[in-house]
Design a protein around this motif. Structure first.
Motif, PDB file in Angstrom:
ATOM      1  N   THR A  78     -10.102 -72.655  45.240  1.00 12.58           N
ATOM      2  CA  THR A  78      -9.661 -71.921  46.428  1.00 12.58           C
ATOM      3  C   THR A  78      -8.256 -71.388  46.169  1.00 12.58           C
ATOM      4  O   THR A  78      -7.381 -72.135  45.728  1.00 12.58           O
ATOM      5  CB  THR A  78      -9.666 -72.842  47.675  1.00 12.58           C
ATOM      6  OG1 THR A  78     -11.030 -73.245  47.911  1.00 12.58           O
ATOM      7  CG2 THR A  78      -9.152 -72.136  48.909  1.00 12.58           C
ATOM      8  N   VAL A  79      -8.058 -70.090  46.404  1.00 13.91           N
ATOM      9  CA  VAL A  79      -6.737 -69.469  46.203  1.00 13.91           C
ATOM     10  C   VAL A  79      -6.341 -68.767  47.494  1.00 13.91           C
ATOM     11  O   VAL A  79      -7.066 -67.925  48.011  1.00 13.91           O
ATOM     12  CB  VAL A  79      -6.761 -68.434  45.044  1.00 13.91           C
ATOM     13  CG1 VAL A  79      -5.359 -67.865  44.812  1.00 13.91           C
ATOM     14  CG2 VAL A  79      -7.299 -69.046  43.760  1.00 13.91           C
ATOM     15  N   LYS A  80      -5.162 -69.131  48.019  1.00 16.41           N
ATOM     16  CA  LYS A  80      -4.656 -68.508  49.252  1.00 16.41           C
ATOM     17  C   LYS A  80      -3.246 -67.990  49.005  1.00 16.41           C
ATOM     18  O   LYS A  80      -2.473 -68.607  48.267  1.00 16.41           O
ATOM     19  CB  LYS A  80      -4.631 -69.525  50.398  1.00 16.41           C
ATOM     20  CG  LYS A  80      -6.006 -70.052  50.757  1.00 16.41           C
ATOM     21  CD  LYS A  80      -5.961 -71.026  51.914  1.00 16.41           C
ATOM     22  CE  LYS A  80      -7.368 -71.514  52.240  1.00 16.41           C
ATOM     23  NZ  LYS A  80      -7.420 -72.321  53.451  1.00 16.41           N
ATOM     24  N   THR A 129       4.301 -69.212  45.463  1.00 14.46           N
ATOM     25  CA  THR A 129       3.684 -68.700  46.692  1.00 14.46           C
ATOM     26  C   THR A 129       2.183 -68.997  46.772  1.00 14.46           C
ATOM     27  O   THR A 129       1.683 -69.368  47.822  1.00 14.46           O
ATOM     28  CB  THR A 129       3.898 -67.176  46.813  1.00 14.46           C
ATOM     29  OG1 THR A 129       3.440 -66.569  45.607  1.00 14.46           O
ATOM     30  CG2 THR A 129       5.355 -66.840  47.030  1.00 14.46           C
ATOM     31  N   ALA A 130       1.468 -68.830  45.665  1.00 18.02           N
ATOM     32  CA  ALA A 130       0.008 -69.019  45.708  1.00 18.02           C
ATOM     33  C   ALA A 130      -0.334 -70.482  45.971  1.00 18.02           C
ATOM     34  O   ALA A 130       0.307 -71.386  45.427  1.00 18.02           O
ATOM     35  CB  ALA A 130      -0.603 -68.570  44.385  1.00 18.02           C
ATOM     36  N   ARG A 131      -1.322 -70.702  46.819  1.00 22.36           N
ATOM     37  CA  ARG A 131      -1.793 -72.079  47.075  1.00 22.36           C
ATOM     38  C   ARG A 131      -3.159 -72.228  46.416  1.00 22.36           C
ATOM     39  O   ARG A 131      -4.142 -71.636  46.874  1.00 22.36           O
ATOM     40  CB  ARG A 131      -1.905 -72.318  48.582  1.00 22.36           C
ATOM     41  CG  ARG A 131      -0.565 -72.177  49.281  1.00 22.36           C
ATOM     42  CD  ARG A 131      -0.701 -72.444  50.762  1.00 22.36           C
ATOM     43  NE  ARG A 131       0.510 -72.094  51.461  1.00 22.36           N
ATOM     44  CZ  ARG A 131       0.622 -72.077  52.786  1.00 22.36           C
ATOM     45  NH1 ARG A 131      -0.429 -72.399  53.529  1.00 22.36           N
ATOM     46  NH2 ARG A 131       1.751 -71.751  53.369  1.00 22.36           N
ATOM     47  N   ILE A 132      -3.190 -72.987  45.344  1.00 18.96           N
ATOM     48  CA  ILE A 132      -4.428 -73.117  44.566  1.00 18.96           C
ATOM     49  C   ILE A 132      -4.920 -74.557  44.619  1.00 18.96           C
ATOM     50  O   ILE A 132      -4.170 -75.490  44.308  1.00 18.96           O
ATOM     51  CB  ILE A 132      -4.199 -72.685  43.094  1.00 18.96           C
ATOM     52  CG1 ILE A 132      -3.719 -71.222  43.061  1.00 18.96           C
ATOM     53  CG2 ILE A 132      -5.471 -72.841  42.270  1.00 18.96           C
ATOM     54  CD1 ILE A 132      -3.412 -70.686  41.691  1.00 18.96           C
ATOM     55  N   THR A 133      -6.168 -74.732  45.031  1.00 16.75           N
ATOM     56  CA  THR A 133      -6.766 -76.068  45.000  1.00 16.75           C
ATOM     57  C   THR A 133      -8.090 -75.982  44.249  1.00 16.75           C
ATOM     58  O   THR A 133      -8.596 -74.903  43.986  1.00 16.75           O
ATOM     59  CB  THR A 133      -7.022 -76.601  46.432  1.00 16.75           C
ATOM     60  OG1 THR A 133      -7.840 -75.659  47.130  1.00 16.75           O
ATOM     61  CG2 THR A 133      -5.731 -76.799  47.199  1.00 16.75           C
ATOM     62  N   GLY A 134      -8.634 -77.153  43.931  1.00 22.43           N
ATOM     63  CA  GLY A 134      -9.862 -77.189  43.125  1.00 22.43           C
ATOM     64  C   GLY A 134      -9.504 -77.449  41.677  1.00 22.43           C
ATOM     65  O   GLY A 134      -8.381 -77.873  41.372  1.00 22.43           O
ATOM     66  N   SER A 135     -10.438 -77.190  40.796  1.00 17.02           N
ATOM     67  CA  SER A 135     -10.241 -77.542  39.389  1.00 17.02           C
ATOM     68  C   SER A 135     -10.681 -76.395  38.478  1.00 17.02           C
ATOM     69  O   SER A 135     -11.684 -75.732  38.739  1.00 17.02           O
ATOM     70  CB  SER A 135     -11.054 -78.808  39.080  1.00 17.02           C
ATOM     71  OG  SER A 135     -11.198 -78.963  37.687  1.00 17.02           O
ATOM     72  N   ILE A 136      -9.877 -76.143  37.430  1.00 19.98           N
ATOM     73  CA  ILE A 136     -10.249 -75.193  36.382  1.00 19.98           C
ATOM     74  C   ILE A 136     -10.042 -75.913  35.055  1.00 19.98           C
ATOM     75  O   ILE A 136      -8.901 -76.244  34.694  1.00 19.98           O
ATOM     76  CB  ILE A 136      -9.353 -73.925  36.405  1.00 19.98           C
ATOM     77  CG1 ILE A 136      -9.461 -73.203  37.744  1.00 19.98           C
ATOM     78  CG2 ILE A 136      -9.726 -72.991  35.255  1.00 19.98           C
ATOM     79  CD1 ILE A 136      -8.434 -72.087  37.936  1.00 19.98           C
ATOM     80  N   LYS A 137     -11.128 -76.184  34.355  1.00 20.47           N
ATOM     81  CA  LYS A 137     -10.991 -76.874  33.059  1.00 20.47           C
ATOM     82  C   LYS A 137     -11.334 -75.906  31.930  1.00 20.47           C
ATOM     83  O   LYS A 137     -12.414 -75.321  31.900  1.00 20.47           O
ATOM     84  CB  LYS A 137     -11.914 -78.084  32.997  1.00 20.47           C
ATOM     85  CG  LYS A 137     -11.434 -79.264  33.831  1.00 20.47           C
ATOM     86  CD  LYS A 137     -12.076 -80.575  33.359  1.00 20.47           C
ATOM     87  CE  LYS A 137     -11.433 -81.780  34.003  1.00 20.47           C
ATOM     88  NZ  LYS A 137     -11.867 -81.991  35.385  1.00 20.47           N
ATOM     89  N   VAL A 138     -10.395 -75.732  31.005  1.00 24.39           N
ATOM     90  CA  VAL A 138     -10.583 -74.870  29.835  1.00 24.39           C
ATOM     91  C   VAL A 138     -10.642 -75.781  28.611  1.00 24.39           C
ATOM     92  O   VAL A 138      -9.649 -76.419  28.270  1.00 24.39           O
ATOM     93  CB  VAL A 138      -9.421 -73.858  29.707  1.00 24.39           C
ATOM     94  CG1 VAL A 138      -9.528 -73.084  28.409  1.00 24.39           C
ATOM     95  CG2 VAL A 138      -9.421 -72.893  30.885  1.00 24.39           C
TER      96      VAL A 138
END
Length: 335
Positions: free
Chosen positions: A17-19, A68-77
């Motif tokens: 999620t990106v807000k 500023t960006a509010r990022i939640t969740g997961s991104i695995k590279v």
């Protein structure tokens, strides 16, 4: 054991999620998005402008302003978590593990520096022990590999001396100079004529086979998706609304929005007198998204439930679809 490693997706995006806070309120750019990409496979992300395609991919590279960006969740590279990773570690990841080909090659290349110097710099960032001569040699080799004629001469040209198609090739060369395992191509064929577009797509496919890289191709062009993608993710209003094997999504889409996208494309073999079927209305506001399913104000199949309840992305046949009343057969779509 090696087989297990191969089958693990290289990129795993889970519940992203990106807000963005703005003066007008909170922009819900991406909401609860999940997808995976394996090595050697291509995922096509498709949707209208403002659907969150580029925002989600920039999050994979950690390119949003974290103040500023509010990022939640997961991104695995490659197993490494990107959300919350420090800037120095992100820099090591960019270019080496993940590279991005941006939409506007003229804006992405610096006008004051020679194309070769910019390629060499991208190489030296991840190979600090390499000499400048070595980096230049690598730049010439990459320009040659992406099909730029006389690369040993063109390496000293400035971006404005390249045509649009050649600048796009130079961007691909820059993206691939460090053999990344994941390549994100954001509208890589926009503003190119059809012949050059086909050459660029062929080139990306050849290089993918050579490097066995995972590729994400972001586009609103379903022709590009049909040619390139193994799997398709359709986005609308910042959410994933349909995903599945490319052939399945293109021939038997379940989500009315995907049907709308396909119906608004001209068919070479179709009836020349028949009109295109546009999707009515406008994409939703990400500041004030509609209640329930974001597509319901534009959907011919909408029922009261659609305005009240947001449908989950659930399994339907070989793919997944977020719709209370999915299209089950081609003849239904005509109704």
């Amino acid at each position: 054991e090696s087989e297990a490693v191969v089958s693990d997706p290289f990129l795993v995006v889970d519940d992203l999620t990106v807000k963005f806070p703005t003066e007008d309120g909170l922009v819900n750019a991406v909401t609860e998005l999940s997808y995976t990409v394996e090595q050697g496979k291509t995922l096509g992300i498709v949707g209208e402008s403002g659907s969150g395609k580029s925002v989600s991919s920039m999050a994979v590279l950690g390119l949003h302003d974290m103040r500023t960006a509010r990022i939640t969740g997961s991104i695995k590279v490659g197993g490494q978590e990107v959300v919350g990773l420090g800037e120095s570690k992100l820099r090591k990841l960019r270019g080496k593990e993940v590279a991005m080909i941006f939409q506007d090659a003229l804006a992405a290349l610096h006008p004051f520096y020679k194309v070769g110097s910019q390629l060499a710099e991208a190489y030296l960032v991840h190979h600090p022990k390499a000499s400048k001569r070595e980096a230049r040699r690598k730049a010439i080799e990459m320009l040659d590999r992406v099909g730029i004629p006389q690369p040993d001469r063109r390496v000293d040209d400035f971006p404005h001396q390249f045509s649009g198609g050649m600048r796009q090739r130079a961007m691909i060369a820059m993206g691939l100079i460090n053999d990344p395992k994941l390549l994100i191509a954001d509208e890589p064929t926009t503003a190119l004529d059809v012949t050059v577009q086909a050459q660029i797509l062929d080139l990306l496919q050849d290089l993918q086979r050579e490097f066995n890289s995972a590729v994400i191709i972001i586009t609103h062009d379903l022709g590009v998706i049909a040619e390139m993608a193994d799997d398709i993710l359709v986005m609308y209003g910042g959410r994933g609304v349909e995903k599945g094997p490319a052939k399945e999504v293109l021939t038997r889409p379940q989500m009315p929005y995907t049907w709308g996208l396909l119906s608004s494309v001209p068919d070479v073999h179709g009836d020349t007198a028949s009109k295109l079927v546009p999707i009515p209305g406008n994409p939703p506001s990400l500041l004030n998204p509609p209640t329930g399913c974001a597509f319901h104000p534009r959907c011919g199949r909408a029922q009261p439930l659609c305005a009240a309840e947001d449908p989950p992305l659930r399994r339907l046949g070989p793919g997944r679809c977020a719709c209370h009343f999915p299209v089950r057969a081609p003849q239904e779509a005509e109704a």
